[in-house]
Motif scaffolding. Structure first.
Motif, PDB file in Angstrom:
ATOM      1  N   LYS A 199      -0.934  11.763 -19.274  1.00  0.00           N
ATOM      2  CA  LYS A 199      -0.997  10.316 -19.478  1.00  0.00           C
ATOM      3  C   LYS A 199      -0.798   9.518 -18.190  1.00  0.00           C
ATOM      4  CE  LYS A 199       0.350  10.558 -24.335  1.00  0.00           C
ATOM      5  NZ  LYS A 199       1.249  10.053 -25.403  1.00  0.00           N
ATOM      6  N   LEU A 200      -0.852  10.186 -17.047  1.00  0.00           N
ATOM      7  CA  LEU A 200      -0.846   9.517 -15.751  1.00  0.00           C
ATOM      8  C   LEU A 200      -2.139   9.861 -15.028  1.00  0.00           C
ATOM      9  CD1 LEU A 200       2.832  10.124 -14.560  1.00  0.00           C
ATOM     10  CD2 LEU A 200       1.891   8.085 -15.661  1.00  0.00           C
ATOM     11  N   THR A 201      -2.542   8.995 -14.116  1.00  0.00           N
ATOM     12  CA  THR A 201      -3.818   9.164 -13.425  1.00  0.00           C
ATOM     13  C   THR A 201      -3.664  10.027 -12.186  1.00  0.00           C
ATOM     14  OG1 THR A 201      -4.685   7.061 -14.229  1.00  0.00           O
ATOM     15  CG2 THR A 201      -5.657   7.929 -12.206  1.00  0.00           C
ATOM     16  N   GLU A 202      -4.587  10.953 -12.009  1.00  0.00           N
ATOM     17  CA  GLU A 202      -4.679  11.750 -10.790  1.00  0.00           C
ATOM     18  C   GLU A 202      -5.913  11.324  -9.996  1.00  0.00           C
ATOM     19  OE1 GLU A 202      -2.030  13.244 -13.380  1.00  0.00           O
ATOM     20  OE2 GLU A 202      -4.123  13.684 -13.869  1.00  0.00           O
ATOM     21  N   LEU A 203      -5.934  11.697  -8.726  1.00  0.00           N
ATOM     22  CA  LEU A 203      -7.049  11.380  -7.833  1.00  0.00           C
ATOM     23  C   LEU A 203      -7.650  12.680  -7.314  1.00  0.00           C
ATOM     24  CD1 LEU A 203      -5.228   8.656  -5.699  1.00  0.00           C
ATOM     25  CD2 LEU A 203      -6.711   8.246  -7.669  1.00  0.00           C
ATOM     26  N   LEU A 204      -8.936  12.865  -7.515  1.00  0.00           N
ATOM     27  CA  LEU A 204      -9.647  13.998  -6.926  1.00  0.00           C
ATOM     28  C   LEU A 204     -10.608  13.446  -5.879  1.00  0.00           C
ATOM     29  CD1 LEU A 204     -10.320  17.012  -6.811  1.00  0.00           C
ATOM     30  CD2 LEU A 204     -12.012  16.625  -8.608  1.00  0.00           C
ATOM     31  N   LEU A 205     -10.324  13.728  -4.616  1.00  0.00           N
ATOM     32  CA  LEU A 205     -11.131  13.242  -3.509  1.00  0.00           C
ATOM     33  C   LEU A 205     -12.099  14.335  -3.084  1.00  0.00           C
ATOM     34  CD1 LEU A 205      -8.385  11.479  -1.343  1.00  0.00           C
ATOM     35  CD2 LEU A 205      -9.574  10.664  -3.391  1.00  0.00           C
ATOM     36  N   LEU A 206     -13.389  14.075  -3.202  1.00  0.00           N
ATOM     37  CA  LEU A 206     -14.423  15.030  -2.816  1.00  0.00           C
ATOM     38  C   LEU A 206     -14.884  14.701  -1.400  1.00  0.00           C
ATOM     39  CD1 LEU A 206     -16.447  14.981  -6.147  1.00  0.00           C
ATOM     40  CD2 LEU A 206     -14.528  16.438  -5.521  1.00  0.00           C
ATOM     41  N   LYS A 207     -14.868  15.737  -0.553  1.00  0.00           N
ATOM     42  CA  LYS A 207     -15.125  15.511   0.871  1.00  0.00           C
ATOM     43  C   LYS A 207     -16.132  16.521   1.403  1.00  0.00           C
ATOM     44  CE  LYS A 207     -10.460  13.711   1.693  1.00  0.00           C
ATOM     45  NZ  LYS A 207      -9.308  13.686   2.629  1.00  0.00           N
ATOM     46  N   ARG A 258       0.848  -1.193   0.000  1.00  0.00           N
ATOM     47  CA  ARG A 258       0.000   0.000   0.000  1.00  0.00           C
ATOM     48  C   ARG A 258       0.881   1.239   0.000  1.00  0.00           C
ATOM     49  NH1 ARG A 258      -4.687   0.795   4.404  1.00  0.00           N
ATOM     50  NH2 ARG A 258      -2.895   1.062   5.794  1.00  0.00           N
ATOM     51  N   ILE A 259       0.665   2.130  -0.983  1.00  0.00           N
ATOM     52  CA  ILE A 259       1.490   3.325  -1.116  1.00  0.00           C
ATOM     53  C   ILE A 259       0.715   4.604  -0.785  1.00  0.00           C
ATOM     54  CG2 ILE A 259       3.003   2.244  -2.812  1.00  0.00           C
ATOM     55  CD1 ILE A 259       1.479   3.815  -4.994  1.00  0.00           C
ATOM     56  N   PHE A 260      -0.601   4.485  -0.559  1.00  0.00           N
ATOM     57  CA  PHE A 260      -1.385   5.685  -0.273  1.00  0.00           C
ATOM     58  C   PHE A 260      -2.692   5.276   0.378  1.00  0.00           C
ATOM     59  CE2 PHE A 260      -4.567   8.904  -1.617  1.00  0.00           C
ATOM     60  CZ  PHE A 260      -3.962  10.043  -1.108  1.00  0.00           C
ATOM     61  N   TYR A 287      -4.724  14.960  -5.966  1.00  0.00           N
ATOM     62  CA  TYR A 287      -3.486  14.232  -5.693  1.00  0.00           C
ATOM     63  C   TYR A 287      -2.889  13.712  -6.993  1.00  0.00           C
ATOM     64  CZ  TYR A 287      -4.830  14.119  -0.748  1.00  0.00           C
ATOM     65  OH  TYR A 287      -5.174  14.457   0.533  1.00  0.00           O
ATOM     66  N   LYS A 288      -1.539  13.725  -7.060  1.00  0.00           N
ATOM     67  CA  LYS A 288      -0.830  13.150  -8.192  1.00  0.00           C
ATOM     68  C   LYS A 288       0.552  12.711  -7.739  1.00  0.00           C
ATOM     69  CE  LYS A 288       0.849  15.546 -11.502  1.00  0.00           C
ATOM     70  NZ  LYS A 288       0.932  16.425 -12.702  1.00  0.00           N
ATOM     71  N   ILE A 289       1.237  11.978  -8.610  1.00  0.00           N
ATOM     72  CA  ILE A 289       2.567  11.495  -8.274  1.00  0.00           C
ATOM     73  C   ILE A 289       3.569  12.644  -8.376  1.00  0.00           C
ATOM     74  CG2 ILE A 289       3.180  10.780 -10.614  1.00  0.00           C
ATOM     75  CD1 ILE A 289       3.855   8.676  -7.464  1.00  0.00           C
ATOM     76  N   GLN A 290       4.385  12.808  -7.346  1.00  0.00           N
ATOM     77  CA  GLN A 290       5.474  13.772  -7.329  1.00  0.00           C
ATOM     78  C   GLN A 290       6.626  13.184  -6.531  1.00  0.00           C
ATOM     79  OE1 GLN A 290       4.267  17.660  -5.900  1.00  0.00           O
ATOM     80  NE2 GLN A 290       3.668  18.331  -7.939  1.00  0.00           N
ATOM     81  N   ASP A 291       7.817  13.174  -7.137  1.00  0.00           N
ATOM     82  CA  ASP A 291       9.012  12.653  -6.463  1.00  0.00           C
ATOM     83  C   ASP A 291       8.796  11.232  -5.947  1.00  0.00           C
ATOM     84  OD1 ASP A 291      10.264  15.166  -6.861  1.00  0.00           O
ATOM     85  OD2 ASP A 291       9.316  15.942  -5.045  1.00  0.00           O
ATOM     86  N   GLY A 292       8.083  10.439  -6.730  1.00  0.00           N
ATOM     87  CA  GLY A 292       7.873   9.047  -6.387  1.00  0.00           C
ATOM     88  C   GLY A 292       6.804   8.784  -5.358  1.00  0.00           C
ATOM     89  N   GLU A 293       6.069   9.830  -4.915  1.00  0.00           N
ATOM     90  CA  GLU A 293       5.015   9.663  -3.923  1.00  0.00           C
ATOM     91  C   GLU A 293       3.732  10.324  -4.408  1.00  0.00           C
ATOM     92  OE1 GLU A 293       6.208  11.153  -0.141  1.00  0.00           O
ATOM     93  OE2 GLU A 293       8.014   9.919  -0.031  1.00  0.00           O
ATOM     94  N   ILE A 294       2.594   9.809  -3.951  1.00  0.00           N
ATOM     95  CA  ILE A 294       1.307  10.444  -4.242  1.00  0.00           C
ATOM     96  C   ILE A 294       1.113  11.571  -3.241  1.00  0.00           C
ATOM     97  CG2 ILE A 294      -1.183  10.129  -4.401  1.00  0.00           C
ATOM     98  CD1 ILE A 294      -0.667   7.202  -5.100  1.00  0.00           C
ATOM     99  N   LYS A 295       1.068  12.806  -3.761  1.00  0.00           N
ATOM    100  CA  LYS A 295       1.004  13.979  -2.886  1.00  0.00           C
ATOM    101  C   LYS A 295      -0.167  14.870  -3.276  1.00  0.00           C
ATOM    102  CE  LYS A 295       6.037  14.210  -2.214  1.00  0.00           C
ATOM    103  NZ  LYS A 295       7.233  15.066  -2.355  1.00  0.00           N
ATOM    104  N   GLN A 296      -0.697  15.592  -2.266  1.00  0.00           N
ATOM    105  CA  GLN A 296      -1.730  16.582  -2.554  1.00  0.00           C
ATOM    106  C   GLN A 296      -1.067  17.791  -3.191  1.00  0.00           C
ATOM    107  OE1 GLN A 296      -4.271  17.722   0.713  1.00  0.00           O
ATOM    108  NE2 GLN A 296      -5.088  19.485  -0.380  1.00  0.00           N
TER     109      GLN A 296
END
Length: 243
Positions: A179-187, A161-163, A200-209
């Protein structure tokens, strides 16, 4: 980014109108035609590795009605088999058995133990650009108003698990055209009754907001008949700059 959020509004509209899929329990263990040539080997592996007190479950976003998915998780050009099932009388009953073909046989290489009691969303997308697909799992937790999100990928032959995060609704897509997938979390903040989205998207090898989307104070974006263009307020950093 204007094109990105035009697409985003369309995605939001589709999501809120159609709602989320619910878990189904198949009455048999039918395998779709695309798995036909591998089905005997997969069946043997299932008989060997799955406990007796289990039943297959179909991911809510599966279009083929199958409890088995073939996905290239490690980017080697060969699909792994993911078997979705539940264990009776378990507090966290949902499991995903991960099988890899070694020679003529399918071997058990890993297992995912899903948080919660019911699947809400299952997607296989490239988030990190490393070749294999990530496993994105949204699930419902008993006595919790929030849904749980976990993202897994293959590391050294095992699923890690990475996120993890929470959400009320979720958009999983390439929102910025890279061409990469992002995550939009609605809260929804249930104390203030204000709603917002975290991108959220990948940055420096991690999924970051990387940014946040706010909604108008008097609007409820999770209402099916909401005027989405009036509800969403796009931060200037997202509207004017490329992420």
């Amino acid at each position: 980014m204007k094109r990105t959020f035009t697409m985003l509004l369309l995605l939001l509209s589709t999501l809120f109108i159609s709602g989320c899929s619910i878990i189904e329990s198949p009455e048999d263990l039918a395998i779709p035609p695309k798995l036909e040539e591998e089905k005997e080997g997969i069946r043997r592996a299932i008989e060997e590795y799955l406990p007796k007190n289990t039943k297959p479950i179909i991911p809510p976003t599966d279009d083929n009605g199958s409890y088995i998915k073939l996905v290239d998780l490690d980017g080697d050009g060969e699909d792994e088999a993911l078997v979705f099932y539940s264990v009776e009388l378990e507090d966290r009953p949902i499991r995903i058995l991960v099988l890899k073909k070694e020679g003529s046989e399918w071997e058990n290489i890993s297992e995912i133990k899903v948080v919660g009691q019911e699947l809400d969303e299952v997607e296989f997308k490239d988030i990190d650009g490393e070749g294999g697909l990530e496993v994105i799992i949204g699930s419902k937790i008993k006595y919790s108003l929030d849904n749980h999100l976990s993202v897994y990928n293959m590391q050294d032959g095992e699923m890690k698990r990475i996120f993890k995060n929470s959400y009320d609704e979720i958009i999983i897509d390439d929102l910025d055209g890279n061409k990469l997938t992002e995550l939009l979390l609605l809260k929804l903040d249930r104390e203030t009754e204000k709603s917002y989205g975290e991108l959220y998207k990948i940055q420096d090898g991690e999924i970051k907001q990387i940014d946040e989307v706010s909604f108008n104070d008097n609007a409820r974006p999770f209402a099916p008949n909401g005027n989405l263009e009036a509800l969403i307020s796009i931060p200037s950093s997202l509207a004017s700059a490329s992420v």
